[in-house]
Scaffold this active site. Structure first.
Site, mmCIF file in Angstrom:
data_model
loop_
_atom_site.group_PDB
_atom_site.id
_atom_site.type_symbol
_atom_site.label_atom_id
_atom_site.label_comp_id
_atom_site.label_asym_id
_atom_site.label_seq_id
_atom_site.Cartn_x
_atom_site.Cartn_y
_atom_site.Cartn_z
ATOM 1 N N GLU A 44 -7.624 3.836 5.256
ATOM 2 C CA GLU A 44 -7.773 2.679 4.369
ATOM 3 C C GLU A 44 -6.687 1.664 4.698
ATOM 4 O O GLU A 44 -5.499 1.990 4.684
ATOM 5 C CB GLU A 44 -7.618 3.097 2.904
ATOM 6 C CG GLU A 44 -8.838 3.717 2.304
ATOM 7 C CD GLU A 44 -8.651 3.978 0.811
ATOM 8 O OE1 GLU A 44 -7.825 3.297 0.166
ATOM 9 O OE2 GLU A 44 -9.312 4.879 0.297
ATOM 10 N N GLU A 55 -2.930 -1.587 -8.619
ATOM 11 C CA GLU A 55 -1.796 -0.936 -7.962
ATOM 12 C C GLU A 55 -0.598 -0.744 -8.884
ATOM 13 O O GLU A 55 -0.280 -1.604 -9.701
ATOM 14 C CB GLU A 55 -1.348 -1.749 -6.732
ATOM 15 C CG GLU A 55 -2.464 -2.177 -5.797
ATOM 16 C CD GLU A 55 -3.254 -1.041 -5.183
ATOM 17 O OE1 GLU A 55 -2.936 0.138 -5.433
ATOM 18 O OE2 GLU A 55 -4.217 -1.329 -4.454
#
Length: 257
Positions: A44, A55
């Site tokens: 990724e 995040e």
């Protein structure tokens, strides 16, 4: 069969994540090559964004460092082209809808496919907004990866039916980051998924140790690790390459054991 599906054909998959351009794109290239050489089944690649809502602090910090260092979408496309001269494992971009929209959805997806990207993860795009991206992804041969969260209960089947590539199971509520304990019932989620599709599923968010990876892949087809790798980059920069390689090797061995 897509390249992403193929990544799950030879046993449980280990999927590392890296933020592109943290601390610079040359370091990212070296880390990606090392990950591939040490057994990563799929990688990724995070395109940095100024407001990465999914995040936690570790990857937020990586986004800030990458943007400050001059990482742009165009430079990341060029980096992928360079990697594709010798790296064959599937690549998936993980970024946010705004990054794609601002570049132009068709232009972004055609450039991603041309550079050698195999799929796209957009954590801020819910199932209901999937039609904004899915047809263009299909047009350019990219898998749009669906995400299933612990709160998805009555929607798991619906999301899974339309999934392509692999299904990203979010192991815990909240943002990315390492966790001491992962309490989500992965067995329950994968059982529902398998009633409606044979698309492989991998667990991410919070996995940081070989023991956790092994536990998650008792039921899922793969484990995804980001923050634990990004922490090493934050600590050592370009000096982290071989350490990350060692980590990938250990995690791959854990999911296969």
């Amino acid at each position: 069969m897509s390249k992403i599906r193929e990544a799950f054909q030879n046993g449980k998959a280990f999927i590392p994540f890296i933020t592109c351009g943290d601390p610079d794109l040359e370091t990212t290239k070296a880390i990606v090559r090392e990950m591939a050489a040490r057994g990563a089944d799929l990688i990724e690649l995070g395109i940095p964004f100024s407001d990465p809502t999914a995040e936690g602090p570790v990857i937020q910090g990586a986004n800030i460092r990458a943007l400050s260092g001059g990482a742009t979408t165009d430079r990341i496309f060029q980096m992928v082209r360079e990697l594709r001269t010798d790296v064959t494992v599937p690549f998936v971009f993980m970024t946010y809808a705004n990054v794609v929209y601002s570049y132009g959805t068709e232009r972004f997806l055609s450039a991603a496919a041309e550079a050698g990207i195999d799929g796209l993860i957009l954590p801020d795009v819910p199932y209901e907004e999937r039609p904004d991206f899915a047809p263009a992804c299909e047009k350019y041969g990219l898998d749009l990866i669906a995400m299933i969260a612990p709160t998805s209960e009555d929607r798991i089947s619906m999301i899974a039916r339309e999934a392509t590539g692999f299904i990203y199971i979010v192991s815990s509520l909240g943002v990315t980051g390492t966790r001491t304990n992962i309490t989500t019932d992965i067995h329950h989620i994968t059982a529902i998924i398998r009633q409606v599709t044979d698309t492989p599923c991998a667990v991410g968010f919070g996995i940081s140790t070989p023991e956790q990876a092994r536990e998650m892949t008792r039921y899922a087809d793969g484990a995804i690790v980001g923050s634990a790798i990004v922490k090493q980059v934050a600590a050592k920069g370009a000096g982290a390459v071989s350490d990350i390689g060692d980590f990938v090797e250990k995690m791959k061995a854990a999911v296969r054991s």
